[in-house]
Design an enzyme around this catalytic site. Structure first.
Site, PDB file in Angstrom:
ATOM      1  N   HIS A  67      -1.111  -0.478 -26.780  1.00 19.22           N
ATOM      2  CA  HIS A  67      -1.631  -0.252 -28.131  1.00 19.22           C
ATOM      3  C   HIS A  67      -2.848   0.654 -28.125  1.00 19.22           C
ATOM      4  O   HIS A  67      -3.099   1.362 -29.103  1.00 19.22           O
ATOM      5  CB  HIS A  67      -1.964  -1.590 -28.799  1.00 19.22           C
ATOM      6  CG  HIS A  67      -0.768  -2.349 -29.263  1.00 19.22           C
ATOM      7  ND1 HIS A  67      -0.730  -3.020 -30.469  1.00 19.22           N
ATOM      8  CD2 HIS A  67       0.447  -2.556 -28.681  1.00 19.22           C
ATOM      9  CE1 HIS A  67       0.461  -3.604 -30.616  1.00 19.22           C
ATOM     10  NE2 HIS A  67       1.183  -3.341 -29.531  1.00 19.22           N
ATOM     11  N   ASP A  68      -3.605   0.655 -27.048  1.00 19.43           N
ATOM     12  CA  ASP A  68      -4.739   1.566 -26.938  1.00 19.43           C
ATOM     13  C   ASP A  68      -4.260   2.982 -26.639  1.00 19.43           C
ATOM     14  O   ASP A  68      -4.642   3.937 -27.315  1.00 19.43           O
ATOM     15  CB  ASP A  68      -5.700   1.105 -25.838  1.00 19.43           C
ATOM     16  CG  ASP A  68      -6.883   2.046 -25.681  1.00 19.43           C
ATOM     17  OD1 ASP A  68      -7.574   2.303 -26.694  1.00 19.43           O
ATOM     18  OD2 ASP A  68      -7.127   2.538 -24.568  1.00 19.43           O
ATOM     19  N   GLY A  73      -4.724   8.211 -27.222  1.00 17.44           N
ATOM     20  CA  GLY A  73      -4.885   8.267 -25.772  1.00 17.44           C
ATOM     21  C   GLY A  73      -5.557   7.040 -25.185  1.00 17.44           C
ATOM     22  O   GLY A  73      -6.056   6.166 -25.907  1.00 17.44           O
ATOM     23  N   ASP A  75      -8.340   5.544 -24.149  1.00 22.96           N
ATOM     24  CA  ASP A  75      -9.778   5.791 -24.300  1.00 22.96           C
ATOM     25  C   ASP A  75     -10.561   4.561 -24.738  1.00 22.96           C
ATOM     26  O   ASP A  75     -11.722   4.661 -25.133  1.00 22.96           O
ATOM     27  CB  ASP A  75     -10.026   6.923 -25.298  1.00 22.96           C
ATOM     28  CG  ASP A  75      -9.421   6.633 -26.673  1.00 22.96           C
ATOM     29  OD1 ASP A  75      -8.912   5.509 -26.889  1.00 22.96           O
ATOM     30  OD2 ASP A  75      -9.454   7.531 -27.540  1.00 22.96           O
ATOM     31  N   HIS A 195       7.979  -6.581 -22.547  1.00 28.29           N
ATOM     32  CA  HIS A 195       8.207  -7.705 -23.459  1.00 28.29           C
ATOM     33  C   HIS A 195       8.658  -8.967 -22.740  1.00 28.29           C
ATOM     34  O   HIS A 195       8.651 -10.040 -23.332  1.00 28.29           O
ATOM     35  CB  HIS A 195       9.283  -7.336 -24.497  1.00 28.29           C
ATOM     36  CG  HIS A 195       8.828  -6.350 -25.507  1.00 28.29           C
ATOM     37  ND1 HIS A 195       9.699  -5.648 -26.312  1.00 28.29           N
ATOM     38  CD2 HIS A 195       7.590  -5.927 -25.855  1.00 28.29           C
ATOM     39  CE1 HIS A 195       9.014  -4.841 -27.111  1.00 28.29           C
ATOM     40  NE2 HIS A 195       7.742  -4.998 -26.851  1.00 28.29           N
ATOM     41  N   THR A 196       9.066  -8.858 -21.492  1.00 28.96           N
ATOM     42  CA  THR A 196       9.644 -10.024 -20.832  1.00 28.96           C
ATOM     43  C   THR A 196       8.624 -11.073 -20.419  1.00 28.96           C
ATOM     44  O   THR A 196       8.957 -12.239 -20.274  1.00 28.96           O
ATOM     45  CB  THR A 196      10.456  -9.603 -19.590  1.00 28.96           C
ATOM     46  OG1 THR A 196      11.282 -10.694 -19.206  1.00 28.96           O
ATOM     47  CG2 THR A 196       9.574  -9.246 -18.444  1.00 28.96           C
TER      48      THR A 196
END
Length: 331
Positions: A67-68, A73, A75, A195-196
């Site tokens: 998500h970052d 990028g 950062d 996701h696992t």
């Protein structure tokens, strides 16, 4: 003696080095060998302590990492807190379910590193190194991380929209999101393996198990019936969740793809990959060949890690991960 998988990871790494843009080529795996020689050891110690105490830390760090990196990028903009004048990325609706343990992991590591090597290690490098160590710790592949990136000065919630794949999106939309960042279908399928491990809140997949129709992407299987029991009170309790892999929720291996073939998946967008003609060949390949999956995942993670790299005066080494070194003036 090196395994074939290790040799292939090295080949992939060398190839990446050859095609890196100038900014990304400023990074190096031994960036802190002189300025902070205990960097790797400090990260490893913090990661081990946190994962043993809270086994879901690995999945939290992976989600934080993705998500970052996909928004502007890698950062550490996702780590910045909102202010009275600005709503930061972490307070966007899609990020509100990110586990606090992952944020705590980076902050804990940063505190120790500031004592050992003040003003040297960026929060973004800490997140990437810790995520790689956690993936390896729970059974996944070990891959090199090039270091030396800087942290962003700002973080805006408005920048998140359209960059993160959501459970209710079609396969075509998800492919397009990844393609816009330079990832092909095979790399996209490999990256979804994250996701696992860990769990998913019921609210993220409830529509697929409570509102089933003949056009739904999830089968009305016994697994779905079991999920309806687990999540029956999810509207009253938003913290209710289910393990992504019901058999080995804390183990990183290719069972995720085997589960997809058996219609055992929480997210409709994941399950659809087992049937879509663009993604099915890779689901089938990774289900039968864990080494192929590990190679693809390691290579894709390296590509993610160099998205939007900031060096020089394009960023800073924050003293605290949740706030810039100097607050920007209010508009």
């Amino acid at each position: 003696m090196f395994t074939a998988a290790t040799v292939q990871m090295v080949i992939n790494f060398v190839f990446l080095l050859r095609v890196l843009p100038p900014v990304q080529s400023k990074l190096s795996v031994d960036c802190y060998s002189k300025s902070c020689p205990n960097f790797a050891k400090i990260i490893q110690d913090v990661v081990l302590e946190k994962q043993l105490a809270i086994p879901t830390t690995a999945t939290g760090a992976l989600r934080l990492f993705f998500h970052d990196c996909v928004v502007g990028g890698c950062d550490a903009s996702l780590l910045l807190s909102s202010t009275a004048f600005n709503k930061a990325e972490r307070d966007h609706e899609v990020n509100k379910a990110l586990p606090g343990d992952a944020f705590d992991l980076v902050i804990h590591a940063k505190t120790k590193l500031e004592l050992a090597c003040p003003g040297t290690i960026s929060c973004s490098d800490i997140l990437l190194e810790a995520t790689r160590d956690l993936v390896s710790m729970v059974g996944g592949p070990y891959y090199p991380i090039r270091l030396g990136r800087k942290d962003s000065f700002v973080s805006h919630a408005a920048d998140v929209e359209g960059h993160i794949a959501l459970p209710n999106m079609t396969i075509t939309k998800i492919i397009d999101i990844f393609a816009a960042k330079g990832f092909n279908v095979q790399e996209m399928v490999a990256l979804t393996r994250a996701h696992t491990i860990g769990f998913t809140h019921c609210s993220e997949f409830a529509n697929g198990i409570f509102n089933f129709s003949k056009n739904s992407q999830i089968n009305p299987s016994l697994y779905a019936k079991g999920l309806r029991k687990v999540c029956k009170e999810h509207k009253n309790d938003p913290t209710m969740a289910a393990f992504n892999d019901p058999m080995t929720p804390g183990k990183f291996h290719n069972s995720y793809f085997i589960n997809l073939q058996r219609d055992v998946s929480l997210l409709a967008s994941d399950q659809a990959m087992a049937f879509d003609k663009r993604t099915k060949p890779f689901v089938d390949l990774y289900a039968k060949d864990q080494n192929a999956f590990f190679q693809a995942f390691a290579h894709a993670m390296e590509k993610v890690s160099v998205l939007g790299v900031k060096t020089g005066n394009k960023g800073e080494v924050r003293r605290k991960c949740d706030s810039p070194n100097s607050l920007p003036a209010a508009n």
